[in-house]
Design a protein around this motif. Structure first.
Motif, PDB file in Angstrom:
ATOM      1  N   GLN A 108       2.369   1.693  -3.720  1.00  0.00           N
ATOM      2  CA  GLN A 108       1.391   2.180  -4.672  1.00  0.00           C
ATOM      3  C   GLN A 108       1.091   3.935  -3.973  1.00  0.00           C
ATOM      4  O   GLN A 108       0.787   4.575  -5.005  1.00  0.00           O
ATOM      5  N   GLU A 109       0.601   3.906  -2.574  1.00  0.00           N
ATOM      6  CA  GLU A 109       0.897   5.600  -2.549  1.00  0.00           C
ATOM      7  C   GLU A 109       1.366   6.252  -2.999  1.00  0.00           C
ATOM      8  O   GLU A 109       1.409   7.323  -4.339  1.00  0.00           O
ATOM      9  N   THR A 110       2.928   6.108  -2.634  1.00  0.00           N
ATOM     10  CA  THR A 110       4.018   6.860  -3.370  1.00  0.00           C
ATOM     11  C   THR A 110       4.182   6.944  -4.607  1.00  0.00           C
ATOM     12  O   THR A 110       4.392   8.363  -5.184  1.00  0.00           O
ATOM     13  N   SER A 166       4.462   8.546   3.259  1.00  0.00           N
ATOM     14  CA  SER A 166       4.547   8.308   0.773  1.00  0.00           C
ATOM     15  C   SER A 166       4.211  10.030   0.672  1.00  0.00           C
ATOM     16  O   SER A 166       5.280   9.758  -0.540  1.00  0.00           O
ATOM     17  N   GLU A 199       0.892  -1.425  -0.151  1.00  0.00           N
ATOM     18  CA  GLU A 199       0.357  -0.117  -0.129  1.00  0.00           C
ATOM     19  C   GLU A 199       0.611   1.438   0.095  1.00  0.00           C
ATOM     20  O   GLU A 199       0.621   2.607  -1.273  1.00  0.00           O
ATOM     21  N   LEU A 221      -4.675  15.107   1.883  1.00  0.00           N
ATOM     22  CA  LEU A 221      -4.561  13.731   1.366  1.00  0.00           C
ATOM     23  C   LEU A 221      -4.453  13.475   3.342  1.00  0.00           C
ATOM     24  O   LEU A 221      -3.971  12.627   3.097  1.00  0.00           O
ATOM     25  N   LEU A 238      -4.349   7.369   4.456  1.00  0.00           N
ATOM     26  CA  LEU A 238      -2.986   6.463   3.739  1.00  0.00           C
ATOM     27  C   LEU A 238      -2.268   5.396   4.580  1.00  0.00           C
ATOM     28  O   LEU A 238      -2.482   5.565   5.839  1.00  0.00           O
TER      29      LEU A 238
END
Length: 297
Positions: free
Chosen positions: A35-37, A133, A32, A123, A128
């Protein structure tokens, strides 16, 4: 008249089926976070694609410095900058490092604008995996831009006659630029979270840029400076990125034990300069970590 109400046992004991509930991951993992980064980094590159003027200006400016400063001092006496090195060749390492430094110092501006426009707040309230990230995505973006600028400057320097290090030398340059950009980017991001607005951040960037340039060996050798400026330049992390790269252009048989510069108090080897840059990046990360934790809390 008697009315009999029949209630089935299944109706009294009815419970919602657990199989229909949406699973919630309370411990998001590395997947995860990656993916966020990736998504946040992609957003920054989309912004660059829509407005490429930042990258174009970041390439044109150092090329102008390289050409104009090289032409300005082309009639300097041979050997004035050391071992028959002309000023155009001498300047190449300084332009490479200063360009990477200037780009990394501006890394906090996108985060600051996100703060002012409210996108950063969105954000921070989003689920998150890790709010860090946001920082990692900014660092990846700036490092990628710095590598693009470095490749262009190395190519231009080779075209102007400065030569080209071998593959191992180019890898060493990439490592040096990576460590410097990592530390300066972390510093800029820390300022973006600490300062109240983009006006203050831009003011700090303007105040830091030229003094750090002139108080380094980018434009002149250490031996050419007065004593007090030699001490200041020996404390400047830019100097420890410039001198190893300059040494790579001069000597093809370099090693980690090669002495790349003589400070007022100690001789610095190639490996020692890399360790100093690594220590600088680690020190900045340790310094800004408490600030980031408070802002992300």
């Amino acid at each position: 008249m008697n009315t009999t109400v029949t209630t089935q046992k299944s109706d009294i004991n009815w419970q919602p089926e657990t199989s229909q509930r949406i699973p919630i991951n309370d411990n998001p993992g590395l997947g995860e976070f990656i993916q966020e980064t990736f998504a946040l980094t992609k957003r920054l590159f989309i912004q660059l694609q829509r407005r490429p003027s930042t990258l174009i200006a970041g390439i044109i400016q150092p090329l102008m410095w390289l050409i104009l400063f090289g032409a300005l001092f082309q009639n300097a006496p041979q050997g004035f900058f050391g071992e028959g090195l002309d000023y155009a060749n001498f300047l190449g390492a300084g332009i490479i490092v200063f360009t990477a430094f200037a780009g990394a110092l501006n890394a906090g501006l996108p985060v600051m604008f996100d703060r002012e426009f409210g996108f950063l707040n969105r954000l921070l309230v989003a689920p998150l995996a890790s709010r860090f990230s946001i920082v990692v995505a900014s660092a990846i973006y700036i490092i990628a831009l710095s590598f693009i600028q470095t490749i262009v400057i190395i190519g231009a320097s080779a075209f102007l006659g400065a030569g080209l290090p071998n593959l191992v030398g180019l890898s060493a340059i990439a490592l040096i630029i990576f460590l410097l950009v990592l530390g300066v980017t972390a510093l800029s991001l820390g300022l973006a979270f600490a300062l109240p607005g983009h006006i203050e951040l831009i003011a700090v960037i303007f105040v830091m840029t030229l003094p750090l340039l002139f108080a380094s060996t980018a434009l002149a050798p250490l031996s050419f400076m007065p004593g007090w400026l030699q001490i200041v330049a020996s404390l400047n992390p830019l100097t420890y990125a410039i001198e190893p790269i300059r040494y790579l252009y001069l000597y093809s048989d370099w090693s980690l034990a090669s002495v790349v510069m003589e400070t007022p108090w100690v001789s610095v080897t190639f490996g020692g300069a890399i360790l100093i840059l690594l220590g600088f990046a680690a020190l900045v990360f340790v310094a800004i970590s408490p600030l980031l934790r408070r802002r992300f809390a």
